[in-house]
Design a protein around this motif. Sequence first.
Motif, PDB file in Angstrom:
ATOM      1  N   UNK A 259       0.961  -1.263   0.085  1.00 16.02           N
ATOM      2  CA  UNK A 259       0.166  -0.114  -0.022  1.00 16.02           C
ATOM      3  C   UNK A 259       0.897   1.013  -0.050  1.00 16.02           C
ATOM      4  N   UNK A 260       0.434   2.395  -0.802  1.00 17.04           N
ATOM      5  CA  UNK A 260       1.171   3.314  -0.861  1.00 17.04           C
ATOM      6  C   UNK A 260       0.088   4.641  -0.351  1.00 17.04           C
ATOM      7  N   UNK A 261       0.098   5.180   0.730  1.00 16.48           N
ATOM      8  CA  UNK A 261      -0.654   6.190   1.343  1.00 16.48           C
ATOM      9  C   UNK A 261      -0.198   7.467   1.507  1.00 16.48           C
ATOM     10  N   UNK A 262      -0.543   8.611   0.949  1.00 11.75           N
ATOM     11  CA  UNK A 262       0.018  10.182   1.207  1.00 11.75           C
ATOM     12  C   UNK A 262      -1.120  10.688   1.639  1.00 11.75           C
ATOM     13  N   UNK A 263      -0.644  11.964   2.317  1.00  9.44           N
ATOM     14  CA  UNK A 263      -1.581  12.934   2.561  1.00  9.44           C
ATOM     15  C   UNK A 263      -2.303  13.776   1.906  1.00  9.44           C
ATOM     16  N   UNK A 264      -1.737  13.959   0.897  1.00  2.79           N
ATOM     17  CA  UNK A 264      -1.925  15.105  -0.189  1.00  2.79           C
ATOM     18  C   UNK A 264      -1.835  14.561  -1.458  1.00  2.79           C
ATOM     19  N   UNK A 265      -2.598  15.159  -2.466  1.00  5.98           N
ATOM     20  CA  UNK A 265      -2.418  14.833  -4.111  1.00  5.98           C
ATOM     21  C   UNK A 265      -0.955  15.074  -4.389  1.00  5.98           C
ATOM     22  N   UNK A 266      -0.666  16.244  -3.918  1.00  5.27           N
ATOM     23  CA  UNK A 266       0.971  16.655  -4.550  1.00  5.27           C
ATOM     24  C   UNK A 266       1.849  15.591  -4.250  1.00  5.27           C
TER      25      UNK A 266
ATOM     26  N   UNK B 241       5.531  11.548  -6.783  1.00  6.76           N
ATOM     27  CA  UNK B 241       5.810  10.044  -6.809  1.00  6.76           C
ATOM     28  C   UNK B 241       5.693   9.384  -8.218  1.00  6.76           C
ATOM     29  N   UNK B 242       4.411  10.048  -8.635  1.00 14.58           N
ATOM     30  CA  UNK B 242       4.494   9.375 -10.201  1.00 14.58           C
ATOM     31  C   UNK B 242       5.303  10.022 -11.089  1.00 14.58           C
ATOM     32  N   UNK B 243       5.569  11.254 -11.167  1.00 13.71           N
ATOM     33  CA  UNK B 243       6.544  11.672 -11.973  1.00 13.71           C
ATOM     34  C   UNK B 243       8.139  11.092 -11.783  1.00 13.71           C
ATOM     35  N   UNK B 244       8.250  10.627 -10.663  1.00 12.89           N
ATOM     36  CA  UNK B 244       9.531   9.865 -10.514  1.00 12.89           C
ATOM     37  C   UNK B 244       9.628   8.694 -11.219  1.00 12.89           C
ATOM     38  N   UNK B 245       8.632   7.803 -11.009  1.00 10.76           N
ATOM     39  CA  UNK B 245       8.585   6.396 -11.251  1.00 10.76           C
ATOM     40  C   UNK B 245       8.203   6.582 -12.858  1.00 10.76           C
ATOM     41  N   UNK B 246       7.459   7.202 -13.160  1.00  9.51           N
ATOM     42  CA  UNK B 246       7.117   7.429 -14.764  1.00  9.51           C
ATOM     43  C   UNK B 246       8.258   7.819 -15.668  1.00  9.51           C
TER      44      UNK B 246
ATOM     45  N   UNK C 205     -11.366  11.574 -15.647  1.00 11.18           N
ATOM     46  CA  UNK C 205     -10.569  10.007 -16.003  1.00 11.18           C
ATOM     47  C   UNK C 205      -8.910  10.585 -15.795  1.00 11.18           C
ATOM     48  N   UNK C 206      -8.258   9.520 -15.635  1.00  8.78           N
ATOM     49  CA  UNK C 206      -6.792   9.707 -15.604  1.00  8.78           C
ATOM     50  C   UNK C 206      -6.300  10.906 -14.680  1.00  8.78           C
ATOM     51  N   UNK C 207      -7.024  10.928 -13.600  1.00 11.88           N
ATOM     52  CA  UNK C 207      -6.669  12.002 -12.817  1.00 11.88           C
ATOM     53  C   UNK C 207      -5.384  12.180 -12.473  1.00 11.88           C
ATOM     54  N   UNK C 208      -4.591  11.182 -12.037  1.00 15.27           N
ATOM     55  CA  UNK C 208      -3.290  11.209 -11.292  1.00 15.27           C
ATOM     56  C   UNK C 208      -2.348  11.895 -12.381  1.00 15.27           C
TER      57      UNK C 208
END
Length: 460
Positions: A42-49, A54-59, A345-348
């Motif tokens: 599980x990956x859980x954060x407090x904010x959308x930012x 994290x997404x930008x890093x893994x992508x 859709x594709x929100x993140x």
Amino acid sequence: MFPAVHLTPCVGIHSVPPSSYVFLRPGRCTVSKYWDFDPEKRIRYHTDAEYEEHFRTVFAKAVQRKLRSDRPILAELSGGRDSSSIVCMADTIVARGAAEIPRLDTLSMYDDSEPNWNERPYFTKVEEKRGRTGWHINVGTQDPENIPAGEQPPESPHGRFVPTPGYDGRTSPQFRMCMASQGNRVVLSGIGGDEVMGGVPTPAPELENLLARAQFRALAHQLKVWALEKRTPWFHLFWEATRGFFPPALVGVPKYMRPAPWLQSSFVRRHWAALTGYPSRTKLLGPLPSFQENVSTLDALRRQLACKALPFEPPFEKRYPYLDRSLLEFMFAIPREQLVRPTQRRSLMRRALVGIVPEEILNRKTKAFVTRSPMVAISNDWVHFAQMTQNMLSSALGIVDSERIWGALQKVRRGEEVPIVTLKRTFFLEGWLKDLRALGIISLGTTLKPKLRWQATIQS
């Protein structure tokens, strides 16, 4: 559709399934998985930012891993979010000096005659951003008399074995010319982005999660929100979420998963699971339903890619950044509501790539789709397709009902709705069987149908 990944058309020969090894001993053969996704991660954060960072890093890492080549790499650029994001992120990586490539080229296909496929304005936006025009190929239906002699499509091989119907590894003359002129040997593809990034705006996985964890208050709230957004009664959404927990034999399969209507009923009964994409029941206990859905979707992608033949003329390697293991692990471990929201859709993906991908592409409504061109192609070559239904090997083998497929062809000619992709695959199968007969692999007599031959002649 697409068979299980371990199957091949050759009796007694199997493929090794993904992330598995084979242990051979006298009289025994064991296939075991050496790696799989962790359902408890599980990956859980407090904010959308935090999710966006994290997404930008893994992508970025997923794209960077695919940028290893001593020659220029070619990236497919359709104008959709998936291919555009790969190209724009690759440019960012190259600008940082973190890519092991001399240059990144792009390839875009267009068809100005297709009303539902006007992609040129979108891939042009990416080209404007990167300051470089890519290679463009017109895939519209052309008059054979106007095609140069060197660009005529190749005929059926009749001299070598093609492993899978419809996937013989050959490329178009324009594609070959593109790669030869630029020296490309690696092609980046956006396959997997739609399935992994939340391209299908369905609330079902999120609602299933709430139902499985008995979070009924949150379930009621999300049902209300999604019902207002989709303008659908909440009960329909609730049924869509709950039907996955029942056996497919009890509730049936969705319309888009049902076998083609022109297949013989006995064949459908024998191969129901394969023809419907191997449907399974979502387990109420254990991994989250959204995780189960992710794994099932990935399995379908594996089956699709397993059918593709290795390309040649020229040979090249195809790479899929969206199927990077680290990226998939991240996407499978974050909350479902980060991917798809009632209004987005594709929100993140759309939030995280602001400033990297042109706004016109991130905020476009839907990806274009092609419907007219295949129907026009069938109408233009009507006699050929009509004659193929007269003496079908697939009919003699108990696969296709030639009368029904003849009716489907007539619907196409009248402009009526028909599962056109499945229809094309059926003819791929028929051509493949005839190639096998020409090579002497199969020998089977079939019965001519004078009535269909006469109909094809007078309607040509």
